[in-house]
Write an enzyme that holds these catalytic residues in place. Structure first.
Site, PDB file in Angstrom:
ATOM      1  N   CYS A 170       0.990  -1.039  -0.144  1.00  0.00           N
ATOM      2  CA  CYS A 170      -0.058   0.072  -0.065  1.00  0.00           C
ATOM      3  C   CYS A 170       0.738   1.490  -0.075  1.00  0.00           C
ATOM      4  O   CYS A 170       1.427   1.684  -0.866  1.00  0.00           O
ATOM      5  CB  CYS A 170      -1.056  -0.129   1.050  1.00  0.00           C
ATOM      6  SG  CYS A 170      -2.551   1.370   0.839  1.00  0.00           S
ATOM      7  N   ARG A 185     -12.703   5.593  -2.395  1.00  0.00           N
ATOM      8  CA  ARG A 185     -11.831   4.183  -0.969  1.00  0.00           C
ATOM      9  C   ARG A 185     -12.041   3.370  -1.732  1.00  0.00           C
ATOM     10  O   ARG A 185     -13.415   2.711  -2.496  1.00  0.00           O
ATOM     11  CB  ARG A 185     -11.822   4.293   0.260  1.00  0.00           C
ATOM     12  CG  ARG A 185     -11.069   5.121   1.234  1.00  0.00           C
ATOM     13  CD  ARG A 185     -10.991   4.875   2.758  1.00  0.00           C
ATOM     14  NE  ARG A 185      -9.710   3.953   2.916  1.00  0.00           N
ATOM     15  CZ  ARG A 185      -7.916   4.407   2.482  1.00  0.00           C
ATOM     16  NH1 ARG A 185      -8.346   6.029   2.041  1.00  0.00           N
ATOM     17  NH2 ARG A 185      -7.743   3.739   2.637  1.00  0.00           N
ATOM     18  N   HIS A 192      -3.652  -5.823   2.568  1.00  0.00           N
ATOM     19  CA  HIS A 192      -3.193  -6.173   3.346  1.00  0.00           C
ATOM     20  C   HIS A 192      -3.995  -7.520   3.578  1.00  0.00           C
ATOM     21  O   HIS A 192      -4.372  -8.025   3.491  1.00  0.00           O
ATOM     22  CB  HIS A 192      -4.357  -5.206   4.290  1.00  0.00           C
ATOM     23  CG  HIS A 192      -3.921  -3.529   3.616  1.00  0.00           C
ATOM     24  ND1 HIS A 192      -3.004  -2.851   4.129  1.00  0.00           N
ATOM     25  CD2 HIS A 192      -4.436  -2.223   2.787  1.00  0.00           C
ATOM     26  CE1 HIS A 192      -2.828  -1.971   3.462  1.00  0.00           C
ATOM     27  NE2 HIS A 192      -3.927  -1.230   3.299  1.00  0.00           N
TER      28      HIS A 192
END
Length: 267
Positions: free
Chosen positions: A112, A146, A210
């Site tokens: 990220c 997002r 993640h």
């Protein structure tokens, strides 16, 4: 020459590691770039190294910390825009060293926020432009929306990879960098348009996954381990007791269960 018991299996002393079995791991910016479970990648690597009979030596590197004398693997996680702004000057100071390690074939996994800064630049949502260190031929532009949820992709190198994305930056790859994989079921990927996810160049991997990504994808973890061992010692030669083999098999079963759940769970 290594010692073995009469059955030809590695002895307990040998499996514990020692001279000639060390692997030095550099973990970048754990204070500011370690969110959404990215520390789990380090835990996975150190545990699997131990199960293969290697001795993991971890060096935590925050702003201003000394650079270790030996680096066989680099790991780094994600952070908010403010975290990236905190570490960008220090990262630029270390850019030449990181590029040199990449050129030497040292394996790296950056997630990220650090994935973005390993590219050419990252432009945050407030318009701030942070110049990256250019290991990836890529750039990222922050967006208000997002991209969050489970992600399933197919990789030429690793097969199916499953993780969880949470990012607002849209990353675009140049011709000098290949994607880690292509979104095939769930997920948005690098930018929600071209179906690419992550990046791969030399032995460096970047990803938006993640969750953390390595416990669910042991093939990726073992690539990093094997490549680090080959870089440091010239070859990858696991030395294991029956108990360690059993634990690796159990971890593989748990990873498979997690992959099935993530692949079928709605975003």
């Amino acid at each position: 020459m290594s010692q073995q018991d009469q059955s030809g299996k590695a002895t307990a002393d040998e499996v514990r590691g020692g001279a000639g079995r060390a692997i030095d791991i550099l973990f970048l910016y754990p204070k500011d770039m370690n969110i959404y479970g990215d520390f789990g990648n380090l835990l996975t690597i150190t545990r699997r190294l131990s199960l293969y009979g290697y001795e993991p030596l971890v060096h935590y590197c925050n702003q201003g910390d000394p650079w270790p004398g030996q680096v066989d693997m680099v790991l780094g996680g994600g952070g908010q825009d403010e975290g990236q702004k905190k570490i960008i000057d220090d990262l630029q100071d270390r850019a030449e060293g990181l590029r040199s390690l990449a050129d030497q074939g040292v394996p790296m996994l950056v997630i990220c926020g650090l994935y973005q800064l390993f590219g050419r630049y990252f432009q945050a949502t407030d318009g701030t432009r942070m110049e990256g260190i250019g290991i990836f031929d890529a750039y990222t532009v922050g967006q208000d929306e997002r991209m969050i949820g489970n992600l399933v992709e197919e990789s030429d190198q690793f097969g199916s990879i499953i993780g969880y994305e949470n990012h607002s930056g849209q990353t675009h790859l140049g011709t000098g960098t290949q994607p880690l994989g292509r979104v095939v079921h769930e997920g948005t990927g690098n930018n929600g348009k071209d179906l690419t996810e992550g990046a791969r160049t030399q032995n460096v991997i970047g990803s938006y996954m993640h969750g953390s990504v390595l416990p669910k994808n042991p093939a990726v973890a073992d690539f990093l381990i094997r490549t680090a061992a080959e870089h440091r010692h010239g070859s990858f030669s696991p030395l294991q007791t029956d108990a360690q083999r059993a634990e690796l098999a159990h971890l593989a079963e748990l990873a498979q269960q997690a992959r099935k759940i993530a692949a079928t769970r709605p975003r």
